[in-house]
Design a protein around this motif. Sequence first.
Motif, PDB file in Angstrom:
ATOM      1  N   ARG A   9      -3.204   3.228   6.716  1.00 34.50           N
ATOM      2  CA  ARG A   9      -3.311   3.077   8.169  1.00 34.50           C
ATOM      3  C   ARG A   9      -2.382   4.024   8.905  1.00 34.50           C
ATOM      4  NH1 ARG A   9      -6.550   0.448  10.192  1.00 34.50           N
ATOM      5  NH2 ARG A   9      -7.579  -1.427   9.555  1.00 34.50           N
ATOM      6  N   PHE A  10      -2.892   4.572   9.998  1.00 36.90           N
ATOM      7  CA  PHE A  10      -2.086   5.396  10.881  1.00 36.90           C
ATOM      8  C   PHE A  10      -1.141   4.496  11.678  1.00 36.90           C
ATOM      9  CE2 PHE A  10      -5.268   9.155  11.446  1.00 36.90           C
ATOM     10  CZ  PHE A  10      -4.922   9.630  10.197  1.00 36.90           C
ATOM     11  N   PRO A  11       0.008   5.034  12.106  1.00 40.69           N
ATOM     12  CA  PRO A  11       0.949   4.238  12.910  1.00 40.69           C
ATOM     13  C   PRO A  11       0.290   3.666  14.169  1.00 40.69           C
ATOM     14  CG  PRO A  11       1.949   6.317  12.274  1.00 40.69           C
ATOM     15  CD  PRO A  11       0.511   6.375  11.847  1.00 40.69           C
ATOM     16  N   THR A  12      -0.538   4.482  14.817  1.00 44.51           N
ATOM     17  CA  THR A  12      -1.338   4.025  15.950  1.00 44.51           C
ATOM     18  C   THR A  12      -2.700   4.712  15.857  1.00 44.51           C
ATOM     19  OG1 THR A  12      -0.511   5.787  17.388  1.00 44.51           O
ATOM     20  CG2 THR A  12       0.617   3.672  17.521  1.00 44.51           C
ATOM     21  N   PRO A  13      -3.762   4.035  16.244  1.00 44.61           N
ATOM     22  CA  PRO A  13      -5.085   4.670  16.211  1.00 44.61           C
ATOM     23  C   PRO A  13      -5.140   5.865  17.164  1.00 44.61           C
ATOM     24  CG  PRO A  13      -5.291   2.302  16.430  1.00 44.61           C
ATOM     25  CD  PRO A  13      -3.842   2.628  16.629  1.00 44.61           C
ATOM     26  N   VAL A  14      -5.980   6.825  16.819  1.00 44.73           N
ATOM     27  CA  VAL A  14      -6.164   8.021  17.634  1.00 44.73           C
ATOM     28  C   VAL A  14      -7.543   7.936  18.283  1.00 44.73           C
ATOM     29  CG1 VAL A  14      -6.239  10.549  17.612  1.00 44.73           C
ATOM     30  CG2 VAL A  14      -4.758   9.330  15.983  1.00 44.73           C
ATOM     31  N   ARG A  15      -7.575   8.043  19.608  1.00 46.67           N
ATOM     32  CA  ARG A  15      -8.851   8.035  20.341  1.00 46.67           C
ATOM     33  C   ARG A  15      -9.315   9.470  20.504  1.00 46.67           C
ATOM     34  NH1 ARG A  15      -7.882   5.824  25.667  1.00 46.67           N
ATOM     35  NH2 ARG A  15     -10.108   6.090  25.946  1.00 46.67           N
ATOM     36  N   VAL A  16     -10.499   9.759  19.999  1.00 47.91           N
ATOM     37  CA  VAL A  16     -11.053  11.105  20.020  1.00 47.91           C
ATOM     38  C   VAL A  16     -12.352  11.093  20.815  1.00 47.91           C
ATOM     39  CG1 VAL A  16     -11.905  12.969  18.562  1.00 47.91           C
ATOM     40  CG2 VAL A  16     -10.050  11.519  17.741  1.00 47.91           C
ATOM     41  N   ILE A  17     -12.509  12.089  21.668  1.00 44.27           N
ATOM     42  CA  ILE A  17     -13.734  12.224  22.463  1.00 44.27           C
ATOM     43  C   ILE A  17     -14.508  13.441  21.963  1.00 44.27           C
ATOM     44  CG2 ILE A  17     -14.662  12.697  24.766  1.00 44.27           C
ATOM     45  CD1 ILE A  17     -13.422   9.976  24.635  1.00 44.27           C
ATOM     46  N   VAL A  18     -15.798  13.245  21.687  1.00 40.72           N
ATOM     47  CA  VAL A  18     -16.663  14.352  21.271  1.00 40.72           C
ATOM     48  C   VAL A  18     -17.862  14.435  22.205  1.00 40.72           C
ATOM     49  CG1 VAL A  18     -15.915  14.435  18.868  1.00 40.72           C
ATOM     50  CG2 VAL A  18     -17.735  12.880  19.505  1.00 40.72           C
ATOM     51  N   ARG A  19     -18.859  15.161  21.787  1.00 43.10           N
ATOM     52  CA  ARG A  19     -20.047  15.396  22.630  1.00 43.10           C
ATOM     53  C   ARG A  19     -20.457  14.188  23.473  1.00 43.10           C
ATOM     54  NH1 ARG A  19     -21.397  18.148  17.731  1.00 43.10           N
ATOM     55  NH2 ARG A  19     -22.033  16.196  16.857  1.00 43.10           N
ATOM     56  N   HIS A  20     -20.850  14.500  24.671  1.00 42.50           N
ATOM     57  CA  HIS A  20     -21.376  13.483  25.600  1.00 42.50           C
ATOM     58  C   HIS A  20     -20.388  12.333  25.806  1.00 42.50           C
ATOM     59  CE1 HIS A  20     -25.001  15.753  25.143  1.00 42.50           C
ATOM     60  NE2 HIS A  20     -25.108  15.433  23.874  1.00 42.50           N
ATOM     61  N   HIS A  21     -19.115  12.640  25.710  1.00 48.33           N
ATOM     62  CA  HIS A  21     -18.042  11.673  25.955  1.00 48.33           C
ATOM     63  C   HIS A  21     -18.076  10.485  24.989  1.00 48.33           C
ATOM     64  CE1 HIS A  21     -17.020  14.024  29.414  1.00 48.33           C
ATOM     65  NE2 HIS A  21     -18.250  13.937  29.844  1.00 48.33           N
ATOM     66  N   GLN A  22     -18.600  10.711  23.792  1.00 48.48           N
ATOM     67  CA  GLN A  22     -18.603   9.664  22.768  1.00 48.48           C
ATOM     68  C   GLN A  22     -17.181   9.494  22.241  1.00 48.48           C
ATOM     69  OE1 GLN A  22     -20.995  10.606  19.374  1.00 48.48           O
ATOM     70  NE2 GLN A  22     -20.293   8.828  18.230  1.00 48.48           N
ATOM     71  N   GLU A  23     -16.685   8.280  22.262  1.00 43.27           N
ATOM     72  CA  GLU A  23     -15.322   7.994  21.822  1.00 43.27           C
ATOM     73  C   GLU A  23     -15.329   7.487  20.384  1.00 43.27           C
ATOM     74  OE1 GLU A  23     -12.228   4.561  22.840  1.00 43.27           O
ATOM     75  OE2 GLU A  23     -12.552   5.938  24.509  1.00 43.27           O
ATOM     76  N   GLU A  34     -13.259  11.484   7.242  1.00 38.04           N
ATOM     77  CA  GLU A  34     -14.681  11.416   7.610  1.00 38.04           C
ATOM     78  C   GLU A  34     -14.944  12.164   8.917  1.00 38.04           C
ATOM     79  OE1 GLU A  34     -15.660   7.215   7.510  1.00 38.04           O
ATOM     80  OE2 GLU A  34     -16.580   7.529   5.554  1.00 38.04           O
ATOM     81  N   PHE A  35     -14.065  12.002   9.892  1.00 32.32           N
ATOM     82  CA  PHE A  35     -14.222  12.715  11.161  1.00 32.32           C
ATOM     83  C   PHE A  35     -14.051  14.221  10.955  1.00 32.32           C
ATOM     84  CE2 PHE A  35     -12.713  14.597  15.090  1.00 32.32           C
ATOM     85  CZ  PHE A  35     -13.687  14.175  15.975  1.00 32.32           C
ATOM     86  N   LEU A  36     -13.046  14.621  10.182  1.00 30.94           N
ATOM     87  CA  LEU A  36     -12.792  16.044   9.948  1.00 30.94           C
ATOM     88  C   LEU A  36     -13.957  16.716   9.228  1.00 30.94           C
ATOM     89  CD1 LEU A  36      -9.041  15.698   9.016  1.00 30.94           C
ATOM     90  CD2 LEU A  36      -9.922  17.041  10.937  1.00 30.94           C
ATOM     91  N   ARG A  37     -14.667  16.004   8.410  1.00 29.54           N
ATOM     92  CA  ARG A  37     -15.827  16.578   7.715  1.00 29.54           C
ATOM     93  C   ARG A  37     -16.985  16.841   8.696  1.00 29.54           C
ATOM     94  NH1 ARG A  37     -14.387  17.291   2.603  1.00 29.54           N
ATOM     95  NH2 ARG A  37     -13.243  15.666   1.517  1.00 29.54           N
TER      96      ARG A  37
END
Length: 82
Positions: A9-23, A34-37
Amino acid sequence: MRKTVSDKRFPTPVRVIVRHHQENIIATAWDAVEFLRRWPARRGLAYRRALQHCLDALDGIRSAKKAWASFTAAVREEGLLA
């Protein structure tokens, strides 16, 4: 009790925004891999470092905190941090 991949587990979750403002919420080293792939941006040094550090965390070579820091830096560099 044996630790599993999801226990990195990460110390705190990371919120990432991609295409069409999908979080996306990235809470573990496995989530990050999985995200980096599916990385939607330039695969420069920060990206490569984040991927290696997250894989190392899954293998127990590096801490989840270091993987989190590298992942966060890569996301921030590409303007994907929410």
